[in-house]
Design an enzyme around this catalytic site. Sequence first.
Site, PDB file in Angstrom:
ATOM      1  N   ASP A 106     -25.261 -17.718  -5.731  1.00  0.00           N
ATOM      2  CA  ASP A 106     -23.891 -17.186  -6.392  1.00  0.00           C
ATOM      3  C   ASP A 106     -22.896 -18.005  -5.363  1.00  0.00           C
ATOM      4  O   ASP A 106     -22.757 -17.560  -4.213  1.00  0.00           O
ATOM      5  CB  ASP A 106     -23.635 -15.977  -6.520  1.00  0.00           C
ATOM      6  CG  ASP A 106     -22.442 -15.471  -7.088  1.00  0.00           C
ATOM      7  OD1 ASP A 106     -21.483 -16.547  -7.119  1.00  0.00           O
ATOM      8  OD2 ASP A 106     -21.857 -14.129  -7.630  1.00  0.00           O
ATOM      9  N   ASN A 164     -26.931 -10.439  -2.830  1.00  0.00           N
ATOM     10  CA  ASN A 164     -26.704 -11.854  -3.342  1.00  0.00           C
ATOM     11  C   ASN A 164     -28.109 -12.624  -3.259  1.00  0.00           C
ATOM     12  O   ASN A 164     -28.028 -13.809  -3.505  1.00  0.00           O
ATOM     13  CB  ASN A 164     -25.544 -12.614  -2.540  1.00  0.00           C
ATOM     14  CG  ASN A 164     -24.112 -12.138  -3.138  1.00  0.00           C
ATOM     15  OD1 ASN A 164     -24.066 -11.364  -3.904  1.00  0.00           O
ATOM     16  ND2 ASN A 164     -23.127 -12.698  -2.431  1.00  0.00           N
ATOM     17  N   THR A 220     -18.033 -10.300   2.788  1.00  0.00           N
ATOM     18  CA  THR A 220     -18.399  -8.525   2.702  1.00  0.00           C
ATOM     19  C   THR A 220     -17.957  -8.035   4.036  1.00  0.00           C
ATOM     20  O   THR A 220     -18.692  -8.554   4.888  1.00  0.00           O
ATOM     21  CB  THR A 220     -19.713  -8.109   2.093  1.00  0.00           C
ATOM     22  OG1 THR A 220     -19.673  -9.107   0.826  1.00  0.00           O
ATOM     23  CG2 THR A 220     -19.789  -6.963   1.866  1.00  0.00           C
ATOM     24  N   LYS A 267     -25.473 -11.525   1.832  1.00  0.00           N
ATOM     25  CA  LYS A 267     -25.637  -9.908   1.836  1.00  0.00           C
ATOM     26  C   LYS A 267     -26.846  -9.718   0.949  1.00  0.00           C
ATOM     27  O   LYS A 267     -27.261 -10.620  -0.036  1.00  0.00           O
ATOM     28  CB  LYS A 267     -24.415  -9.092   1.184  1.00  0.00           C
ATOM     29  CG  LYS A 267     -24.025  -9.493   0.063  1.00  0.00           C
ATOM     30  CD  LYS A 267     -22.761  -8.907  -0.401  1.00  0.00           C
ATOM     31  CE  LYS A 267     -21.823  -9.354  -1.509  1.00  0.00           C
ATOM     32  NZ  LYS A 267     -20.846  -8.634  -2.070  1.00  0.00           N
ATOM     33  N   ASP A 315     -20.779 -15.545   1.961  1.00  0.00           N
ATOM     34  CA  ASP A 315     -20.910 -14.347   1.422  1.00  0.00           C
ATOM     35  C   ASP A 315     -22.374 -13.905   1.333  1.00  0.00           C
ATOM     36  O   ASP A 315     -22.794 -13.448   0.292  1.00  0.00           O
ATOM     37  CB  ASP A 315     -20.418 -14.142  -0.182  1.00  0.00           C
ATOM     38  CG  ASP A 315     -20.215 -12.848  -0.508  1.00  0.00           C
ATOM     39  OD1 ASP A 315     -20.045 -11.829   0.444  1.00  0.00           O
ATOM     40  OD2 ASP A 315     -20.117 -12.580  -1.662  1.00  0.00           O
ATOM     41  N   THR A 337       0.879  -1.241   0.111  1.00  0.00           N
ATOM     42  CA  THR A 337       0.081   0.009   0.068  1.00  0.00           C
ATOM     43  C   THR A 337       0.766   1.410  -0.139  1.00  0.00           C
ATOM     44  O   THR A 337       0.354   2.407  -0.156  1.00  0.00           O
ATOM     45  CB  THR A 337      -0.911   0.108   0.998  1.00  0.00           C
ATOM     46  OG1 THR A 337       0.028   0.083   2.511  1.00  0.00           O
ATOM     47  CG2 THR A 337      -1.848  -1.063   1.285  1.00  0.00           C
TER      48      THR A 337
HETATM   49  P1  CMP Z   1       2.269  -2.854   3.367  1.00  0.00           P
HETATM   50  O1  CMP Z   1       1.140  -2.405   2.663  1.00  0.00           O
HETATM   51  O2  CMP Z   1       2.242  -4.273   3.429  1.00  0.00           O
HETATM   52  O3  CMP Z   1       3.624  -2.138   2.731  1.00  0.00           O
HETATM   53  C1  CMP Z   1       3.866  -0.739   2.929  1.00  0.00           C
HETATM   54  C2  CMP Z   1       3.637  -0.647   4.372  1.00  0.00           C
HETATM   55  O4  CMP Z   1       3.786   0.873   4.816  1.00  0.00           O
HETATM   56  C3  CMP Z   1       2.250  -1.048   4.832  1.00  0.00           C
HETATM   57  O5  CMP Z   1       2.169  -2.385   4.665  1.00  0.00           O
HETATM   58  C4  CMP Z   1       2.290  -0.322   6.214  1.00  0.00           C
HETATM   59  O6  CMP Z   1       3.215  -1.081   7.181  1.00  0.00           O
HETATM   60  C5  CMP Z   1       3.029   0.863   6.207  1.00  0.00           C
HETATM   61  N1  CMP Z   1       2.111   2.135   5.834  1.00  0.00           N
HETATM   62  C6  CMP Z   1       0.992   2.310   4.763  1.00  0.00           C
HETATM   63  N2  CMP Z   1       0.345   3.085   5.064  1.00  0.00           N
HETATM   64  C7  CMP Z   1       0.901   3.960   6.097  1.00  0.00           C
HETATM   65  C8  CMP Z   1       0.615   5.159   6.874  1.00  0.00           C
HETATM   66  N3  CMP Z   1      -0.486   5.847   6.485  1.00  0.00           N
HETATM   67  N4  CMP Z   1       1.398   5.437   7.814  1.00  0.00           N
HETATM   68  C9  CMP Z   1       2.311   4.482   8.289  1.00  0.00           C
HETATM   69  N5  CMP Z   1       2.514   3.464   7.584  1.00  0.00           N
HETATM   70  C10 CMP Z   1       2.075   2.952   6.642  1.00  0.00           C
END
Ligand code: CMP
Length: 674
Positions: free
Chosen positions: A506, A498, A525, A495, A493, A191
């Site tokens: 489904d 569905n 969900t 909801k 699932d 992320t």
């Molecule tokens: P992951 O998505 O596995 O890899 C990137 C990492 O960054 C994520 O896990 C979190 O550990 C860290 N991370 C993501 N967003 C934030 C945030 N807003 N603040 C601090 N750490 C974050």
Amino acid sequence: MGTLRDLQYALQEKIEELRQRDALIDELELELDQKDELIQKLQNELDKYRSVIRPATQQVQKHSELQEQQRTKRQAISAEPTAFDIQELSHVTLPFNPKSAQSKDLIKEAILDNDFMKNLELSQIQEIVDCMYPVEYSKDSCIIKEGDVGSLVYVMEDGKVEVTKEGLKLCTMGPGKVFGELAILYNCTRTATVKTLTNVKLWAIDRQCFQTIMMRTGLIKHAEYMEFLKSVPTFHGLPEEILSKLGDVLEETHYEDGDYIIRQGARGDTFFIISKGKVTVTREDAASQETVYLRSLGKGDWFGEKALQGNQISCLNTDLITLSTFINCWSYKHLIGGLEDVSSKGSEDAEAKAKYEAENAFFFNLHLSDFNIIDTLGVGGFGRVELVQLKSDEYKTFAMKILKKRHIVDTRQQEHIRSEKLIMQEAHSDFITVQTFKDSKYLYMLHEACLEESCGPIPETRGSFDDSTTRFYTACVVEAFAYLHSKGIIYRDLKPENLILDHRGDFGFAKKIGFGKKTWTFCGTPEYVAPEIILNKGHDISADYWSLGILMYELLTGSPPFSGPDPMKTYNIILRGIDMIEFPKKITKNAANLIKKLCRDTPSERLGNLKNGVKDIQKHKWFEGFNWEGLRKGTLTPPSSPVTSATDTSNFDSFPEDNEDPPPDDNSGWDGDF
Ligand code: CMP
């Protein structure tokens, strides 16, 4: 006029007042700083939560224009953990990496400080601590790249890293922090990007080890409990599934040396098995008032079983134990016998078998070219569902789910899809038929077409359903669950989206688990996910009954009971439990009672999962007077307008054509069953 002395005194008072104000200002400034810090921390957490939900909703956003005017379809999440066999899990040896006591503490504290991992059991944290291995990065290295598929979770021992997202700085992190956990926990891509600002020393654990730990803690404990239960003569002869259910309700309690477990004369409602330590049983002699020693009990011994079977008073007076496990009397009474009931429900009679075989033969001889596409019924994550018509008999219409093979491979859902097909075949009943086809680009799954309106989600304007409409829909689901569960299949699932009248199902998230078994796939969900799924404890059919309670609530009120701005918040609210929810007045007392019984935190206490199975739900006061027989025979009038013809799709939204021409799959053979 005041004297000089008076003036000095007044001045002194003012100075003191000023001093106090200064002190107050200092205090408030400090508080402000702390609040700023908190805001910053919360902002960070919020960003983090947001990062997790984005991948889960991406597919929805693809059709965003369409869905803006239409209903918001909630996306289900699935994180199929790993390919290894759950049975083998307990024998997997995890790597042990020795480390100093200081490092161990640092890792443990880091995990407990992490919002997403602090709910792990201490034994799980301990295993993670032992398993983590050292990794080093030099200054200006990229440890994690946003969008990549992640495989490691890290704890920082030394140094500093910067977390960025889409080029923007989110925060910096120092020693004692966990990062990289989101992609592993929620099976999404990374992320954010994490880069080193200094040389860093980290501890790392890979996805496989992490998930093994998550799953097997529950398994090992369960196996241990099963061993105990098998050693108790009272339970001899009980089928494995029932023992397994009993294993689920065992709880560990700890007693200190000298504690009383049961007092003489007290009403006993608990069955104990000693897992460690010693217990002495004594009785107070009424005449002499002396304590008479009766016997000692040790590991594997049990007591309280008489009370359990209804012989109300337990007169054991024990005064020493270190650890014991107990089954609540209530759970015991409701559980024993439950599964015989369930397993007998699946038996099909000869007539049904003949019908099944004739239908099978009919579908077996069909080819893709035997169908015309009439309209699109829905668009989902993997492809679309088309309404198709048999060229030879235009009154015969079906729903054809068309899945892009490449998409299935890219998202590693092969196993999932194969299981969906198997379940569809097994779940063959009056209301589900299936045949599958394939070509180089697509898989096709033929379902019975159901043109009646799906009842959800309930649009704002429609509000909610009344008690009797909700009762009808809920009853349909109860019947469908009874059928699936009798085959050892959980649905997972549920909801409103569905729900289609006439029970068309489904089965994208359905899974065959067998009796007395559990699964660990994170799916469903968010608003409908049961607490044990969130806590990764393994779940079984009782998760379906939880979601049934949620469904009832949503149908009656227009929104589910547990709902937050994003899935992570929703999960937190779910974990607080149904008792924290204030039920609006429109939910009647009986309905509320049923919802609360379905949404018990402890799966083994949920209605539907007790001794009498679904009968408990069918006999609940809220269903009093409901015509179950009529529902089964199809003579009950459904509370929705019927469709006018076999090709009337007016109850469905309209969807744009899909002009994408997906690449063929490399045909690695995974689709062999189709
Ligand atoms: P992951 O998505 O596995 O890899 C990137 C990492 O960054 C994520 O896990 C979190 O550990 C860290 N991370 C993501 N967003 C934030 C945030 N807003 N603040 C601090 N750490 C974050």
